[in-house]
Scaffold this motif. Structure first.
Motif, PDB file in Angstrom:
ATOM      1  N   ASP A   1       0.852  -1.187   0.000  1.00 18.17           N
ATOM      2  CA  ASP A   1       0.000   0.000   0.000  1.00 18.17           C
ATOM      3  C   ASP A   1       0.899   1.251   0.000  1.00 18.17           C
ATOM      4  O   ASP A   1       2.118   1.142   0.175  1.00 18.17           O
ATOM      5  CB  ASP A   1      -0.905  -0.069   1.242  1.00 18.17           C
ATOM      6  N   HIS A   2       0.262   2.414  -0.150  1.00 19.34           N
ATOM      7  CA  HIS A   2       0.935   3.724  -0.221  1.00 19.34           C
ATOM      8  C   HIS A   2       2.439   3.726   0.043  1.00 19.34           C
ATOM      9  O   HIS A   2       2.879   3.733   1.193  1.00 19.34           O
ATOM     10  CB  HIS A   2       0.309   4.693   0.781  1.00 19.34           C
TER      11      HIS A   2
ATOM     12  N   GLU B   1      -2.195   7.796   6.765  1.00 19.87           N
ATOM     13  CA  GLU B   1      -2.326   6.377   7.061  1.00 19.87           C
ATOM     14  C   GLU B   1      -0.942   5.802   7.313  1.00 19.87           C
ATOM     15  O   GLU B   1      -0.091   5.836   6.432  1.00 19.87           O
ATOM     16  CB  GLU B   1      -2.989   5.685   5.864  1.00 19.87           C
TER      17      GLU B   1
ATOM     18  N   HIS C   1      -8.713   8.506   4.500  1.00 26.10           N
ATOM     19  CA  HIS C   1      -8.188   7.484   5.407  1.00 26.10           C
ATOM     20  C   HIS C   1      -8.606   7.796   6.837  1.00 26.10           C
ATOM     21  O   HIS C   1      -8.741   8.956   7.199  1.00 26.10           O
ATOM     22  CB  HIS C   1      -6.655   7.439   5.328  1.00 26.10           C
TER      23      HIS C   1
ATOM     24  N   HIS D   1      -9.928   3.920  -1.839  1.00 26.48           N
ATOM     25  CA  HIS D   1      -9.259   3.987  -0.527  1.00 26.48           C
ATOM     26  C   HIS D   1     -10.236   4.580   0.480  1.00 26.48           C
ATOM     27  O   HIS D   1     -11.218   5.205   0.101  1.00 26.48           O
ATOM     28  CB  HIS D   1      -8.008   4.866  -0.619  1.00 26.48           C
TER      29      HIS D   1
ATOM     30  N   ASN E   1     -10.014  -0.902  -0.505  1.00 25.43           N
ATOM     31  CA  ASN E   1      -9.054  -1.060   0.585  1.00 25.43           C
ATOM     32  C   ASN E   1      -9.719  -0.931   1.949  1.00 25.43           C
ATOM     33  O   ASN E   1     -10.533  -0.028   2.164  1.00 25.43           O
ATOM     34  CB  ASN E   1      -7.966   0.003   0.479  1.00 25.43           C
TER      35      ASN E   1
HETATM   36 ZN   LIG Z   1      -5.078   4.326   0.998  1.00 19.30          ZN
END
Ligand SMILES: [Zn+2]
Length: 290
Positions: A82-83, A142, A179, A207, A229
């Protein structure tokens, strides 16, 4: 079965009208609980790791656990980073058997974001790894990545052009979600998902799914979202069940780590099953390439 291709799972979801749950795991307990939920419902599943988790467990051990669990699973299991704005960590994930990575270039200006995303795509594709691209920043921090402000926003045409230019496989645009937990009702942008999907055949990723309603998810899936997600919901299920267990252990003065693990695993499993049902991926394990 061997670890699945994220792109195969997400493309199958799009053509069959559901979304694949992509759950941010933090350790072996949550890995096993999420896969148990997917097996109980026969849903494909993507296990996601934040950069923080990758660094906490270590890429080699994390990958070994996921590959071991995925190998004996009765459903397709993919592994996604992820990110990640850090190119060195992207390289580490590619080398250690991740199925896909999210190169988060939303902290760069457009020119650098496009240039670096194209480089990441070339590096990942050479190893058969898919790339999710984020050039607009999704609101909220996040696991230490991101911002509470919309730093970069583009038009849908710019996003489609960027995808064509970089060769990214999946796209994470701003869709009005954030998020973390919502303090006020978000203004959801189903229109942006739909418009982007009309201009490109690349899967669109949602997201900030924690806290949305069944109708919100259905509208996003209808608008072309095929990977959703889930991170905050796992953290809450994990920590709240641990707190409840520890309070009970203290009351009884009985301290059994395995019982704590079982309780947390059950809470995570229940949470993931709820999302699988919301996303329509229940019973869809077969018929997707693994
Ligand atoms: Zn995300």
């Amino acid at each position: 079965m061997p670890i699945a291709s994220t792109l195969d799972l997400v493309r199958a979801a799009h053509s069959r009208g559901y979304a694949v749950p992509a759950v941010n795991i933090v350790d072996d307990l949550s890995i096993r609980a999420v896969v148990a939920a997917a097996e109980a419902t026969q849903s494909p599943v993507i296990l996601q790791t934040s950069v923080k988790t990758l660094k906490s467990v270590g890429a080699e051990l994390l990958s070994a656990i996921v590959h071991s669990v995925g190998h004996s699973a009765t459903v397709p299991v993919a592994l996604h980073l992820d990110h990640c704005p850090d190119r060195a960590v992207i390289t580490e994930a590619i080398r250690h058997g991740w199925s896909s990575v999210l190169f988060d270039a939303s902290d760069r200006d457009l020119e650098s974001a496009l240039e670096e995303t194209a480089q990441v795509v070339a590096e990942a594709h050479a190893e058969g790894v898919a790339v999710e691209s984020e050039i607009e920043n999704i609101i909220g921090v996040e696991d230490g990545v991101g911002s509470d402000e919309a730093v970069h926003s583009y038009t849908i045409a710019q996003l489609a052009d960027a995808a064509a230019q970089t060769g990214a496989d999946m796209l994470a645009p701003q869709l009005g979600t954030a998020h973390g937990l919502y303090k006020a009702s978000p203004v959801l942008r189903f229109d942006r998902a739909k418009e982007l999907r009309a201009l490109t055949d690349r899967p669109v990723v949602l997201h900030g799914g924690t806290g949305l309603t069944e109708s919100d998810f259905n509208q996003f899936i209808g608008a072309g979202v095929s990977k959703i997600n889930i991170s905050t919901a796992l953290k809450l299920a994990y920590m709240h069940s641990a707190r409840a267990h520890l309070a009970e252990a203290e009351r009884k003065d009985k301290w059994e780590p395995i019982k704590l693990i079982d309780d947390v695993a059950e809470a995570v499993k229940v949470m993931v099953i709820e999302h699988i049902e919301l996303f329509g991926s229940k019973g869809k394990a077969l018929g997707v390439a693994a």
